[in-house]
Design an enzyme around this catalytic site. Structure first.
Site, PDB file in Angstrom:
ATOM      1  N   GLU A  93       0.813  -1.224   0.000  1.00 35.25           N
ATOM      2  CA  GLU A  93       0.000   0.000   0.000  1.00 35.25           C
ATOM      3  C   GLU A  93       0.845   1.271   0.000  1.00 35.25           C
ATOM      4  OE1 GLU A  93      -3.007  -0.389   3.076  1.00 35.25           O
ATOM      5  OE2 GLU A  93      -4.248  -1.539   1.700  1.00 35.25           O
ATOM      6  N   GLU A 133      -6.614  -7.820  -1.388  1.00 30.05           N
ATOM      7  CA  GLU A 133      -7.060  -7.981   0.000  1.00 30.05           C
ATOM      8  C   GLU A 133      -8.548  -7.672   0.084  1.00 30.05           C
ATOM      9  OE1 GLU A 133      -4.970  -5.613   2.889  1.00 30.05           O
ATOM     10  OE2 GLU A 133      -3.034  -5.960   1.956  1.00 30.05           O
TER      11      GLU A 133
HETATM   12  C1  GLA Z   1      -4.280  -3.002   4.615  1.00 29.50           C
HETATM   13  C2  GLA Z   1      -2.901  -3.617   4.691  1.00 29.50           C
HETATM   14  C3  GLA Z   1      -2.875  -4.927   5.407  1.00 29.50           C
HETATM   15  C4  GLA Z   1      -3.782  -4.909   6.620  1.00 29.50           C
HETATM   16  C5  GLA Z   1      -5.170  -4.528   6.191  1.00 29.50           C
HETATM   17  C6  GLA Z   1      -6.173  -4.549   7.315  1.00 29.50           C
HETATM   18  O1  GLA Z   1      -4.957  -3.288   3.480  1.00 29.50           O
HETATM   19  O2  GLA Z   1      -2.325  -3.786   3.432  1.00 29.50           O
HETATM   20  O3  GLA Z   1      -1.556  -5.193   5.790  1.00 29.50           O
HETATM   21  O4  GLA Z   1      -3.290  -4.005   7.544  1.00 29.50           O
HETATM   22  O5  GLA Z   1      -5.128  -3.226   5.679  1.00 29.50           O
HETATM   23  O6  GLA Z   1      -7.464  -4.251   6.854  1.00 29.50           O
END
Ligand code: GLA
Ligand code: ZN
Length: 679
Positions: A152, A307
Site C-alpha cells: 500500500e 485484499e
Molecule cells: C491493509 C494492509 C494490510 C492490513 C489490512 C487490514 O490493506 O495492506 O496489511 O493491515 O489493511 O485491513
C-alpha cells in the site's frame, strides 16, 4: 506485456507463518484448513523483513523456503512480497535518514509501518539488497506465481533529501525559474522565487496557498513513489526473475496518481474494505463497483483483488460482521468487474499487536467457523467460474476521473469549499450507466478514447494540454459526450484557461458557461421540460449544489431552470457537432434525471447489453447489478441482487445461453449471484 494469465481464479490471501514458527501444530493445521476452505494461493512476506534479515546483511530464509515447499506440495501458489513496507529496528537506529519527515519538518521515530523516505539512498540500497536476496533464494521456487511489491504505497516525506530531489525534479520540468514563477503565478502575494534552491515543499507552517506548488508536489510524490517501486522491480529483474509484478493499491486513494503506476506494474491489484451493511448493500455495492472499474481501467486488463476481509475489519469506526452471503456476493462482484482473484487479509488472525481482532479465514478459535464455511463456498464458486479467468471487460462507455484534476479541484478555493459533492455527481452518472446493465471504464485524461461510444465528463475541472482536442475529435467522429458543470476550468499548472469555458469545447457543446451559482445546502432549484424538447422529457427534476448559467449558441435547451434570476435559462442542453452529439447537464440533479438522460444517450449511441435478453423490456430492477466479461465471442454475464429482498427475472433463459454458476429459476434472492454464459 498483456495481462498475466494465472490459469485459475486465485483464492487465498495474506499469510504470516512467521508469527507462528513456534507453533508447528498450527502451521500443520493451517494446511488442513486451507484445503477445507478451497484456498489455492497465499501471499507471503509482506512484513517479514526482520525475520529475513535479523541483522544487517545476515539472512535467514530457511523458514520461508520450508513453508513454501509445504504450500507447493499442497497445491497452493505463492505471491511473494518484497518486505519494504516496514523496516527492521537496526536499520532505523543506524541510519535515521530512512525515517520519514512530516510536513512540519519533524522526523518520525521508529515504529509503525509505511513511514520511510522514498528518496533515502540508504533505504533504497537496503531494499535493493533484500529484494535481490529474495529473488535469488526464493523467487524461482515453483510455488511462486507473482511478486507483490511493498505494501500500500502512500504518504510523503519532507526530509532534506526529498527537498533536494523535488528541486531537481522542478528544474527538469521548468528549466528556468521564470517559467516556474509564471506557471505557479507566484507574483500573487509576492511569492516570486529567484532560484530553485529556494523552493520548499508545501507545509502548514509555510507555503500552503500556492496551488501550482501544491499540485507539483503531489506529482513529485507520485513520481518518487513510482520510481521507488520501479527500483524494487529492477532489483528483481536484475536478479533474474521474470515473474509478473503487482502492488496493492487502495480505495480512492488521494495521495498518489495511480495512472502513473499502470506502465510499471504487470497487473494492478487493490485492497477492498467496504463498510458493508452500514448503508443498504446496493448503495455500497455501487460505490465499490466504481473502484473495481477504476482499477481495471488503469491498464484496461483483468486485475487482482489483493485484499478483502472475510469477516469484519478492526480499523473502521464500527466493524460490523458480514452477514451470511455478503462475502460471497462481494467476492463475486470483484470477479464480475474483472478480477482474476479473491484474496483476503488475512489467512490466520494474528495473536497480538495491532491487528489481533482483524477478521481472518482462521480465527483465534482455530476451527471450522461460519466464516471459514463461507470462504469455502466462495472457493467452490471460483472453481466453478474458472474459465472466466483472463477474460476481459468490454465497455462502450468511459467516464473520466482524473486524479490530477481532482487534486486541483479540491484545492481550488472556489464556489463551494465545504463539499463539492463530486462523488455524488460521479455516482449518479455512473449509476445510471450501470442501471442499464452496461459496463463502464473509468479513465484518466491521458488514456485513449478509441472504441468508446459514450464519454462522460463529470466535473473534469482541469483540462490538460490536448484533452479538449481529444474530446473534440471523439465527438466530431460520431461519439456522444455528456458533460457537466465545472469542466475545463484550469490548465495543467492550475491556472484558469482564459476565454470561454468549458475550455476548447464551447462549439462542441454549443454553449458557454456564464456564471456558476453555488447553492447552500438545503437550497433547491428545479429544471422543467422545454416545450417540444428533442428527447421528449416530461418530468420536472429538482437540482441544487451547483447551477451553471449558460449562454447557448447552437445548443438547444431540453430543461430550463424554474427558479431564481436565471429561471427559463437552460439547465440541460443538447448539441450536434460533426457526426456526434453533446449533452450539457448544468446542475447537480436528482438521480432520476441521470437515469432518464442515460437511457436516451445509450439508446441513441447504439450501446448493446445482454441485460436486455435476460430482463426483456421490463428493464433491470433497481439494486440488481449486471456486468459482463468477454473472451472472443463468449460473454459471461454476472447478475447480482444487492437488494434486501428477492427480485424476479422475467425472461426465459435466452437461446445460446447457459448457466455457468447459480440457478436460473425466475428469481434472485438477496445477495444471490447468477452467471450466464452467452456464446
Ligand atoms: C491493509 C494492509 C494490510 C492490513 C489490512 C487490514 O490493506 O495492506 O496489511 O493491515 O489493511 O485491513
Ligand atoms: Zn525523505
Amino acid at each position: 506485456m498483456g495481462a498475466p494469465f494465472f490459469g485459475r481464479l486465485l483464492h487465498g490471501g495474506d499469510y504470516n507463518p512467521e508469527q507462528w514458527l513456534n507453533f508447528p501444530e498450527i502451521l500443520e493445521e493451517d494446511l488442513r484448513l486451507f484445503r477445507e476452505a478451497h484456498i489455492n494461493t497465499v501471499t507471503l512476506g509482506v512484513f517479514s523483513w526482520s525475520m529475513l534479515e535479523p541483522r544487517d546483511g545476515e539472512f535467514t530464509f530457511d523458514w520461508l523456503l520450508e513453508i513454501m515447499d509445504r504450500l507447493h506440495k499442497a497445491g497452493i501458489s505463492v505471491i511473494l512480497a518484497t518486505p519494504s513496507g516496514a523496516r527492521p529496528k537496526w536499520m532505523a537506529d543506524a541510519w535515521p535518514e530512512v525515517l520519514r519527515v512530516d510536513a512540519e519538518r519533524r522526523r518520525a521515530l521508529f515504529g509503525g509501518r509505511h513511514n520511510h523516505c522514498y528518496t533515502s539512498p540508504v533505504y533504497r540500497e537496503k531494499v535493493r539488497r533484500i529484494d535481490t536476496e529474495l529473488a535469488r533464494r526464493a523467487g524461482e521456487h515453483p510455488a511462486v506465481i507473482a511478486w507483490h511489491i511493498s505494501n500500500e504505497f502512500g504518504g510523503e516525506c519532507h526530509c532534506p533529501l526529498c527537498q533536494q530531489e523535488f528541486r531537481r525534479w522542478l528544474q527538469k520540468r521548468y528549466q528556468d525559474i521564470g517559467k516556474l514563477n509564471e506557471a505557479w503565478q507566484t507574483v500573487f502575494w509576492s511569492h516570486v522565487y529567484d532560484d530553485f534552491p529556494q523552493i520548499e515543499s508545501p507545509s502548514p507552517i509555510g507555503e500552503n496557498g500556492l496551488h501550482g506548488l501544491k499540485l507539483d508536489w503531489k506529482r513529485f510524490v507520485t513520481e518518487q513513489t513510482v520510481d521507488f517501486a520501479r527500483a524494487e522491480i529492477q532489483a528483481l529483474r536484475d536478479a533474474g526473475s521474470r515473474k509478473p509484478v503487482t502492488a496493492n493499491l487502495m480505495y480512492d486513494f488521494d495521495g498518489l496518481d495511480y495512472r502513473r503506476f499502470a506502465d510499471v506494474l504487470d497487473v494492478i491489484s487493490w485492497d477492498n474494505y467496504p463498510s458493508w451493511h452500514k448503508k443498504e448493500e446496493r448503495i455500497t455495492a455501487l460505490d465499490t463497483a466504481v473502484q473495481h472499474d477504476y482499477m481495471r481501467s488503469l491498464k484496461r486488463q483483468p486485475f487482482l483483488l489483493m485484499e478483502s476481509c472475510p469477516a469484519a475489519t478492526n480499523w473502521q469506526a464500527v466493524s460490523k460482521v458480514k452477514r451470511p452471503g455478503m462475502l460471497l456476493a462481494a467476492s463475486l462482484q470483484a470477479v464480475a468487474h474483472g478480477s482474476d482473484s479473491v484474496l483476503y487479509f488475512q489467512m490466520r488472525q494474528s495473536r497480538g499487536s495491532f491487528e489481533k481482532f482483524h477478521g481472518a479465514v482462521i480465527d483465534h478459535w482455530g476451527g471450522d467457523s461460519r466464516v471459514l464455511q463461507e470462504v469455502a463456498e466462495t472457493g467452490r464458486a471460483l472453481e466453478c467460474l474458472s474459465e472466466v479467468c483472463g477474460s476481459g471487460v468490454r465497455s462502450d462507455v468511459a467516464l473520466i476521473m482524473d486524479r490530477e484534476s481532482r487534486w486541483a479541484m479540491q484545492d481550488a478555493a472556489g464556489p463551494r469549499n465545504e463539499n463539492l459533492r463530486y462523488m455524488d455527481l460521479f455516482l449518479r452518472l455512473y449509476g445510471a450507466v450501470r442501471a442499464a446493465g452496461v459496463n463502464a471504464d473509468i479513465l484518466g485524461e491521458d488514456q485513449s478514447l478509441d472504441g468508446y461510444r459514450v464519454v462522460i465528463l463529470p466535473m473534469v475541472y482541469m483540462f490538460k494540454e490536448g484533452f479538449a482536442e481529444k474530446i473534440r475529435a471523439f465527438v466530431s467522429g460520431g461519439g456522444t459526450l455528456v458533460a457537466t458543470y465545472w469542466n475545463g476550468v484550469v490548465n495543467d499548472t492550475d491556472n484558469c484557461w482564459l476565454g470561454a469555458a468549458p475550455h476548447g469545447l464551447t462549439d462542441v457543446l454549443g454553449l458557454r458557461s456564464k456564471e456558476l451559482d453555488a447553492l447552500y445546502d438545503g437550497d433547491c432549484n428545479a429544471a422543467a421540460p422545454v416545450l417540444g424538447n428533442v428527447p421528449g422529457f416530461t418530468h420536472t427534476y429538482t437540482c441544487g449544489t451547483f447551477c451553471d448559467v449558460t449562454e447557448l449558441t447552437t445548443a438547444v435547451p431540453v430543461l430550463a431552470y424554474t427558479g431564481d434570476f436565471y429561471a427559463g435559462e437552460a439547465a440541460l442542453a443538447f448539441n450536434r457537432f460533426g457526426d456526434g452529439t453533446a449533452w450539457y447537464a448544468g446542475a447537480l440533479f436528482e438521480e432520476r434525471l441521470y437515469q432518464d438522460l442515460l437511457r436516451v444517450v445509450l439508446r441513441d449511441a447504439g450501446v448493446q447489453t445482454d441485460a436486455r435478453a435476460l430482463f426483456g423490456g421490463s428493464g433491470i430492477p433497481e439494486g440488481v447489478s449486471v456486468t459482463s466479461r468477454a473472451r472472443g465471442d463468449v460473454r459471461y454475464v454476472f447478475v447480482q441482487n444487492f437488494n434486501r429482498f428477492a427480485v424476479r427475472i422475467p425472461a426465459e433463459l435466452p437461446q445460446g445461453a447457459e448457466v455457468l454458476y447459480g440457478s436460473f429459476r425466475g428469481k434472485l434472492e438477496p445477495l444471490e449471484t447468477l452467471v450466464v454464459k452467452f456464446s
